[in-house]
Design a protein around this motif. Structure first.
Motif, PDB file in Angstrom:
ATOM      1  N   ARG A  71      -0.294  -1.990   1.901  1.00  0.00           N
ATOM      2  CA  ARG A  71      -1.198  -0.835   2.054  1.00  0.00           C
ATOM      3  C   ARG A  71      -2.639  -1.271   1.837  1.00  0.00           C
ATOM      4  N   VAL A 125      -2.563  -3.918  -1.176  1.00  0.00           N
ATOM      5  CA  VAL A 125      -1.458  -4.146  -2.104  1.00  0.00           C
ATOM      6  C   VAL A 125      -0.171  -4.292  -1.293  1.00  0.00           C
ATOM      7  N   GLY A 179       3.974  -5.677  -6.309  1.00  0.00           N
ATOM      8  CA  GLY A 179       2.758  -5.571  -7.108  1.00  0.00           C
ATOM      9  C   GLY A 179       1.661  -6.543  -6.739  1.00  0.00           C
ATOM     10  N   ARG A 235      -1.681  -7.768  -5.258  1.00  0.00           N
ATOM     11  CA  ARG A 235      -2.937  -7.126  -4.873  1.00  0.00           C
ATOM     12  C   ARG A 235      -3.945  -8.193  -4.475  1.00  0.00           C
ATOM     13  N   LEU A 273       3.335   3.182  -0.842  1.00  0.00           N
ATOM     14  CA  LEU A 273       4.156   2.025  -0.488  1.00  0.00           C
ATOM     15  C   LEU A 273       5.615   2.248  -0.898  1.00  0.00           C
ATOM     16  N   GLN A 274       5.808   2.747  -2.126  1.00  0.00           N
ATOM     17  CA  GLN A 274       7.168   2.988  -2.616  1.00  0.00           C
ATOM     18  C   GLN A 274       7.850   4.106  -1.833  1.00  0.00           C
ATOM     19  N   GLU A 329      -2.069   3.984  -3.518  1.00  0.00           N
ATOM     20  CA  GLU A 329      -1.466   3.255  -2.405  1.00  0.00           C
ATOM     21  C   GLU A 329      -0.114   2.652  -2.782  1.00  0.00           C
ATOM     22  N   LEU A 330       0.068   2.287  -4.039  1.00  0.00           N
ATOM     23  CA  LEU A 330       1.381   1.810  -4.476  1.00  0.00           C
ATOM     24  C   LEU A 330       2.418   2.925  -4.403  1.00  0.00           C
ATOM     25  N   SER A 360       4.419  -5.077  -1.614  1.00  0.00           N
ATOM     26  CA  SER A 360       5.635  -4.996  -2.418  1.00  0.00           C
ATOM     27  C   SER A 360       5.626  -6.071  -3.498  1.00  0.00           C
ATOM     28  N   THR A 382      -5.541   1.786  -6.095  1.00  0.00           N
ATOM     29  CA  THR A 382      -4.336   0.952  -6.130  1.00  0.00           C
ATOM     30  C   THR A 382      -3.110   1.789  -6.488  1.00  0.00           C
ATOM     31  N   ALA A 383      -3.230   2.646  -7.508  1.00  0.00           N
ATOM     32  CA  ALA A 383      -2.094   3.480  -7.926  1.00  0.00           C
ATOM     33  C   ALA A 383      -1.657   4.403  -6.794  1.00  0.00           C
ATOM     34  N   ASP A 412      -8.532   0.670  -9.556  1.00  0.00           N
ATOM     35  CA  ASP A 412      -7.220   0.977 -10.128  1.00  0.00           C
ATOM     36  C   ASP A 412      -6.680   2.313  -9.618  1.00  0.00           C
TER      37      ASP A 412
END
Length: 239
Positions: A60, A75, A79, A81, A109-110, A105-106, A77, A102-103, A99
């Motif tokens: 992402r 980022v 973790g 980055r 991603l999940q 987009e993670l 799979s 990042t949170a 941060d």
């Protein structure tokens, strides 16, 4: 002189890439790793033409706050980055800003991992020839993350195959993989979409449909006593 060409759509781009990747045809160790969403139609065409496995690798983009069209990193799979040089700090972006993006987009991603894979586990890439595919590359930040994620999965060979990229980005990425196949490197590059006649957004449903077709074909091929790749698809996805 730079190679410059346009593509009808993502399927045509995948077919043309498959011609350049002929050495991997019907090899049981080879696997296409497509980046959702837009890379999946390209990767599907390659995998079907070559008769090899298809899987996905999800990364992402981290968009610059207030200017999300500009990537400050990506980022992937596991973790991983990757940040652009100068981030945090660039354009006043703080570490806290990075941060937060990042949170977010993670989490997406999940969500995509669950939506696209269901209960299917990723392929074991250890010792295999992995062909990383997208529908094009602009800045390269997302692809850098994808390369790092793929490397951590242990393939013997990592190939990057994309229809189009700016010359400087292509050169930078070529140094990070074992082989680069890029069909077009136009110096006047504004966006990936300008090099396609048809470049609509690929939906989650299309990704799910293409993956289901590819994985069904692989399962059927593996069930045949005589072995060998299955080169037939249903009429909807016949290439």
């Amino acid at each position: 002189m730079a190679d410059i060409r346009h593509f009808k759509d993502r399927t045509e781009a995948g077919r043309l890439l498959a011609k350049r990747l002929g050495e991997y045809a019907r090899r049981p160790d080879a696997v296409v790793l497509a980046l959702p969403r837009g890379g999946v139609p390209v990767g599907f065409a390659i995998a079907q033409r070559l008769g090899i496995a298809l899987d996905i690798l999800i990364v992402r983009k981290l968009g610059m706050p207030g200017h999300e069209e500009f990537a400050m990193g990506a980022v992937g799979s596991g973790g991983v980055r990757v940040l652009q040089s100068g981030v945090p700090g660039l354009m006043g972006v703080s570490a806290h800003d990075v941060d937060l993006v990042t949170a977010r987009e993670l989490a997406e991603l999940q969500r995509r991992e669950r939506a696209y894979r269901g209960g299917r586990a990723p392929l074991d890439l250890a010792g295999r020839s992995a062909i990383l595919v997208d529908d094009g590359v602009a800045t390269g930040s997302t692809m850098l993350a994808a390369i790092e994620v793929a490397r951590r999965l242990g393939p013997r060979t990592l190939v990057l195959a994309v229809p189009v990229a700016p010359p400087d980005t292509a050169a930078a990425l070529a140094a990070r993989v074992d082989d680069l196949v890029c069909l077009s490197t136009p110096p006047q590059f504004r966006s990936v979409g300008q090099w396609y006649d048809t470049f609509g957004q690929t939906s989650d449903e299309e990704v799910q449909d293409l993956l289901a077709t590819a994985w069904h074909d692989e399962a059927m091929a593996g069930a045949r006593p005589t072995g060998g790749a299955n080169h037939e698809t249903n009429d909807r996805h016949r290439l």
